[in-house]
Design a protein around this motif. Structure first.
Motif, mmCIF file in Angstrom:
data_model
loop_
_atom_site.group_PDB
_atom_site.id
_atom_site.type_symbol
_atom_site.label_atom_id
_atom_site.label_comp_id
_atom_site.label_asym_id
_atom_site.label_seq_id
_atom_site.Cartn_x
_atom_site.Cartn_y
_atom_site.Cartn_z
ATOM 1 N N ASP A 330 0.815 -0.890 0.012
ATOM 2 C CA ASP A 330 -0.130 -0.347 0.197
ATOM 3 C C ASP A 330 0.385 1.754 0.189
ATOM 4 O O ASP A 330 1.218 1.900 1.013
ATOM 5 C CB ASP A 330 -0.762 -0.245 0.658
ATOM 6 N N TRP A 332 0.762 4.264 -0.591
ATOM 7 C CA TRP A 332 -0.176 5.666 -0.281
ATOM 8 C C TRP A 332 -0.614 5.873 1.098
ATOM 9 O O TRP A 332 -0.574 6.495 1.762
ATOM 10 C CB TRP A 332 -1.425 5.757 -1.194
ATOM 11 N N HIS A 333 -0.152 4.169 1.538
ATOM 12 C CA HIS A 333 0.245 4.096 3.318
ATOM 13 C C HIS A 333 1.084 3.483 3.863
ATOM 14 O O HIS A 333 1.345 3.640 5.323
ATOM 15 C CB HIS A 333 -1.357 3.676 3.295
#
Length: 352
Positions: A330, A332-333
């Motif tokens: 992930d 973006w996180h």
């Protein structure tokens, strides 16, 4: 969110050795045939990687869904498999310079001949192992900084199988003041420091922090140059930059190191443009900035604007060749979470 570097590495040394042997002894197509069930297994059973691929592809094409999304995602995994094959070919010396297109090889060689060394910003997009052929055949001084030792087992296996030494690598989390000074000397001699600027490094442990503090104190006592910027280059400091329509965390370390070393800064990419038995790769090497003119008072501002420019530059490349984006987590996180359980998730093996 589990930090990307703490995703457990799957696969055995025996399995990797078998795949390398098939590629070297039998060729590309037997390798593809043997790799196919492995990729199917990863795709179906490794949910972290599959969901990350889904999320990434839907960010680029929001209308994707259903069978089209699954088909597109599996093609994403297949491109990763092709990249593994290219890695073996590059380490074996089987990729001729004639298969490299673009002006990148000449531009890199010219910069080396002019003695204009510096920091080279790269990303996990395309296949930078092909660049090793350029550095080796033109005797260019390249040193790669990596975030983890995850790739060490595979690199050792390739070295054993091919009999060829890998490019020099230094783990970022172990940068010391002496290492930073050595990197500065390398750049001053016209060498290049290659560092990925798209992944947040793993946070240092308490012991690492104590070691850094001791190094600072020791070097200050000996009258050496201040060591704190070098330690900062290895710390998990991040900046959220706009990337594919949403802020994503990028590491400040590469840009802090560039500001510290006061040197030329370049970008380098290598994209597979043609498949089959005789693939071709487009290599782009270009000046990005020059930190020699950055004053101490302006470092923070320069780092922020340089990071956002690099994120935009990377976004444009990724949109042109989305299936060669090999961050199966992930993105973006991603977070510098030092308390994550290393065995809480699994993903396809990623080079650092």
């Amino acid at each position: 969110m589990t930090h990307w570097a703490r995703l457990s590495e799957t696969g055995s040394t025996t399995g990797m050795r078998l795949m390398v042997t098939i590629r070297r002894r039998l060729g590309a197509w037997p390798f593809r045939i043997a790799l196919f069930p492995v990729l199917v297994w990863y795709f179906l059973l490794r949910g972290v990687a599959r969901r990350a691929s889904f999320d990434f592809l839907k960010r680029l094409e929001p209308e994707l869904g259903g069978v089209r999304l699954w088909t597109r995602s599996f093609a994403h995994f297949m491109q990763f498999g092709e990249a593994i094959m290219d890695k073996v070919s590059a380490w074996s010396g089987e990729i001729p310079l004639s298969s490299l297109t673009g002006t990148g090889p000449e531009d890199l060689r010219d910069a080396a001949l002019r003695g204009e060394g510096g920091i080279i910003l790269v990303a996990h997009h395309g296949n930078l192992d092909v660049i090793n052929a350029i550095g080796e055949r033109h005797d260019i001084d390249l040193c790669a900084l990596v975030h983890t030792r995850h790739a060490e087992k595979f690199n050792q296996l390739l070295e054993q199988a091919t009999g060829r030494k890998p490019p020099q690598m230094i783990e970022v989390s172990e940068i010391t003041p002496a290492t930073a000074m050595a990197l500065g000397d390398r750049v001053n001699r016209g060498g290049f420091v290659v560092i990925a600027a798209d992944r947040v490094p793993i946070p240092p442990t308490v012991d690492d922090a104590k070691a850094d503090t001791n190094s600072v104190e020791a070097n200050t006592a000996e009258g050496s140059r201040p060591a704190s910027p070098a330690s900062a280059a290895a710390s998990p400091r991040v900046l959220h930059c706009d990337f594919i329509d949403q802020p994503a965390p990028f590491p400040q370390g590469p840009f802090m190191l560039a500001a510290l070393l006061r040197c030329h800064v370049y970008t380098l990419s290598c994209i597979r443009e043609q498949g089959g038995a005789h693939p071709r790769f487009r290599v782009d090497f270009a000046p990005f900035d020059d930190s020699r003119a950055v004053k101490r008072s302006g470092r923070e501002a320069w780092i922020q604007q340089a990071m956002q420019r690099h994120a935009r530059h990377l976004e444009a490349r990724v949109k042109r060749h989305p299936l060669q984006w090999f961050n199966f987590f992930d993105f973006w996180h991603q977070a510098p979470d030092s308390t994550s359980n290393p065995d809480s998730a699994s993903a396809p093996k990623q080079d650092a």
